[in-house]
Scaffold this active site. Sequence first.
Site, mmCIF file in Angstrom:
data_model
loop_
_atom_site.group_PDB
_atom_site.id
_atom_site.type_symbol
_atom_site.label_atom_id
_atom_site.label_comp_id
_atom_site.label_asym_id
_atom_site.label_seq_id
_atom_site.Cartn_x
_atom_site.Cartn_y
_atom_site.Cartn_z
ATOM 1 N N HIS A 1 2.229 -2.563 4.476
ATOM 2 C CA HIS A 1 1.679 -1.466 5.284
ATOM 3 C C HIS A 1 0.175 -1.329 5.036
ATOM 4 O O HIS A 1 -0.346 -0.250 4.770
ATOM 5 C CB HIS A 1 2.414 -0.156 5.000
ATOM 6 C CG HIS A 1 3.803 -0.124 5.573
ATOM 7 N ND1 HIS A 1 4.088 0.316 6.841
ATOM 8 C CD2 HIS A 1 4.985 -0.550 5.060
ATOM 9 C CE1 HIS A 1 5.381 0.191 7.090
ATOM 10 N NE2 HIS A 1 5.949 -0.346 6.021
ATOM 11 N N TYR B 1 4.256 0.490 -5.857
ATOM 12 C CA TYR B 1 3.150 1.261 -5.277
ATOM 13 C C TYR B 1 2.040 1.452 -6.296
ATOM 14 O O TYR B 1 0.847 1.373 -5.967
ATOM 15 C CB TYR B 1 3.642 2.633 -4.810
ATOM 16 C CG TYR B 1 4.598 2.627 -3.650
ATOM 17 C CD1 TYR B 1 5.019 1.447 -3.041
ATOM 18 C CD2 TYR B 1 5.109 3.815 -3.145
ATOM 19 C CE1 TYR B 1 5.908 1.456 -1.990
ATOM 20 C CE2 TYR B 1 5.998 3.837 -2.079
ATOM 21 C CZ TYR B 1 6.398 2.653 -1.509
ATOM 22 O OH TYR B 1 7.277 2.668 -0.463
#
Length: 313
Positions: A34, A303
């Site tokens: 993303h 992340y």
Amino acid sequence: MPLPTDEKLLALANDLLQQFDQLFGLNPGFRAAHAKGIMLRGVFTPAPNAASLSRAPHFIRESTPVSLRFSNSTGVPVIPDNDPNADPRGMAVRFHLAERVHTDIVSHSVDGFPTHTGQEFLEFLKAVAATKADSPHPTPVEAFLGTHPAALAFVQTPKPAPSSFARETYYGVTATRFITREGTARYGRYRLLPDAGNDHLTADEVAKKDANYLHDEIVSRVAAGPVKFKIVAQLANEGDEVNDATIHWPEDREIFTIGDLVLTHPVEDNQAEQKHVIFDPIPRVDGIEPSDDPLLELRAAIYLLSGRRRRSA
């Protein structure tokens, strides 16, 4: 947020990060997945009965400032918005509870996930990377999908491109446990519903769009007026599986309205803010706890690893 101390989990997170790099290339300063996105600011206002689901601060306060990131799939920072690989789209919301205190929702535009565990997801990505245009059948990815029905179902789920980031529904990947002041608890999965309604394009319509059409459109849309979403939770019944992101709950499960999200303007220094912010799929706030879904700790580790690398670029 700290890195996990579980060495096997950390090794798997690094392996997945390297696999994303192999698929999408190294793009310093950008997310491994993303990568292309845009951030906006706004405010969350809880529904009058939100506190009957959770004692979390933003469920009780009159309002809470938020920042939000819409994104395309893949780790390619310049992927065209009209590329089929840009779906599913992502939506991450940060609730700013105090100075350096926050909780997040991380969601995407497909209800579900292709695998139950991180190891399975790594095998899936490796199969994708090993499949070439001239690979004999069954290709590596065909062989994987043939033995993993949940991944096959995810791949076969229609993923039409939206006409706007503001006209798409987004789903929380994993379940969370909502706890009231009295200590009662319900598991649920977030859904973020656009007030403008869903609107998807045909393949021909998408092909005629500009490579930056979604990012340009959302800037124009929010300049013309607030962009609104309703945050709800699909609540599990007793006995529903809450620790497996590949399992859908029946549509007759209660949909609880949590509140309204109103976006008012883009983040001022968008690229710098996107480089800095690290969203967290684990709630880390009183009144909302993670489930035992094995993807949660792994996603949080990925992340964080990706974010630290991005910040240092």
